[in-house]
Motif scaffolding. Structure first.
Motif, mmCIF file in Angstrom:
data_model
loop_
_atom_site.group_PDB
_atom_site.id
_atom_site.type_symbol
_atom_site.label_atom_id
_atom_site.label_comp_id
_atom_site.label_asym_id
_atom_site.label_seq_id
_atom_site.Cartn_x
_atom_site.Cartn_y
_atom_site.Cartn_z
ATOM 1 N N THR A 7 40.035 29.070 10.825
ATOM 2 C CA THR A 7 40.769 27.864 10.439
ATOM 3 C C THR A 7 41.349 28.004 9.044
ATOM 4 O O THR A 7 42.500 27.624 8.784
ATOM 5 N N HIS A 190 44.940 31.738 20.800
ATOM 6 C CA HIS A 190 44.810 30.515 20.007
ATOM 7 C C HIS A 190 46.046 29.617 20.164
ATOM 8 O O HIS A 190 46.665 29.222 19.167
ATOM 9 N N PRO A 191 46.391 29.258 21.391
ATOM 10 C CA PRO A 191 47.597 28.437 21.609
ATOM 11 C C PRO A 191 47.483 27.047 21.005
ATOM 12 O O PRO A 191 48.497 26.375 20.812
ATOM 13 N N GLU A 192 46.257 26.606 20.704
ATOM 14 C CA GLU A 192 46.066 25.263 20.151
ATOM 15 C C GLU A 192 46.234 25.224 18.633
ATOM 16 O O GLU A 192 46.318 24.150 18.033
ATOM 17 N N ASN A 193 46.322 26.390 17.999
ATOM 18 C CA ASN A 193 46.450 26.455 16.552
ATOM 19 C C ASN A 193 47.735 25.759 16.093
ATOM 20 O O ASN A 193 48.795 25.972 16.680
ATOM 21 N N PRO A 194 47.689 24.918 15.061
ATOM 22 C CA PRO A 194 48.884 24.189 14.609
ATOM 23 C C PRO A 194 50.051 25.095 14.249
ATOM 24 O O PRO A 194 51.204 24.771 14.553
ATOM 25 N N GLN A 197 51.602 26.363 17.482
ATOM 26 C CA GLN A 197 52.340 25.319 18.184
ATOM 27 C C GLN A 197 53.646 24.963 17.468
ATOM 28 O O GLN A 197 54.673 24.729 18.126
#
Length: 220
Positions: A7, A190-194, A197
């Motif tokens: 993160t 990590h497709p959810e990483n801001p 995206q």
């Protein structure tokens, strides 16, 4: 602990590399060096490109027909065994780069260069999108005179479409340092990483729309 570290890395990348230096990072001895030619391995060739965050560039090239794999790493600098933390300061001379492993019988080096220019803002200096600093600068590496001439030809053609100068450096390839494991296939895992995206996915979607004929069937 690992998730906290990842993160933090994402925040650093999304924060435009705030430790970077904007002064020129390529030393004359690197720019004027004799290029190193990488031999074919099991019929596969390798090419090297830098165009902003390597998460984005890796994903673009892995969507292209004939590309077996794209590996994230560092190239163009003077520091041996660079780490992500060192590269992010802009003091290693390296740019975040990708090693593109491809089948030259399916996709040519010339096409890979066209992908390079067509998947970025080629006029942005020392960065790409929200990523700023010499570690995000644009570089195309050549391994012999023929590749250099191919790059220069396509760069000149691309320049006709822009009012600003093309920012990409053309450098002799020397060495590629593979990045840490957690950077490899980052967009995929990590497709959810801001950042993924808001920056990476829109970038690859723009590329797909522009070059549908180059895409692997599974990513169309």
């Amino acid at each position: 602990m690992k998730s906290i570290f990842l993160t933090a890395v994402c925040i650093l990348c999304f924060a435009c590399g705030n430790n970077a230096q904007n002064k020129p990072a390529t030393k004359p001895e690197i720019a004027n060096a004799k290029p190193v030619e990488v031999p074919l391995e099991n019929g596969m060739a390798k090419a090297y490109f830098a165009s902003g965050c390597f998460w984005c560039v890796e994903a673009v090239y892995e969507s292209v027909k004939g590309v077996k794999e794209a590996v994230s790493g560092y190239s163009g600098g003077h520091t041996k065994n660079p780490t992500y933390e060192q590269s992010n300061t802009g003091r290693t001379g390296h740019a975040e780069s990708v090693e593109v492993i491809y089948d030259p019988k399916v996709v040519s080096f010339e096409t890979l260069v066209k992908v390079y220019f067509g998947s970025q803002n080629p006029t942005q200096v020392n960065g790409q999108g929200p990523d700023h600093g010499s570690q995000y600068r644009s570089i195309i590496f050549y391994q012999d005179e023929q590749q250099k001439q191919t790059i220069e030809k396509i760069k000149a053609e691309v320049a006709k479409n822009y009012d600003k100068p093309i920012a990409a450096e053309i450098l002799p390839f020397q060495k590629f340092w593979i990045a840490e494991d957690y950077h490899q296939d980052y967009e995929k895992y990590h497709p959810e990483n801001p950042y993924i995206q808001k920056v990476s996915i829109p970038r690859i979607n723009r590329f797909k729309k522009k070059f549908p004929e180059l895409l692997k069937k599974e990513v169309q």
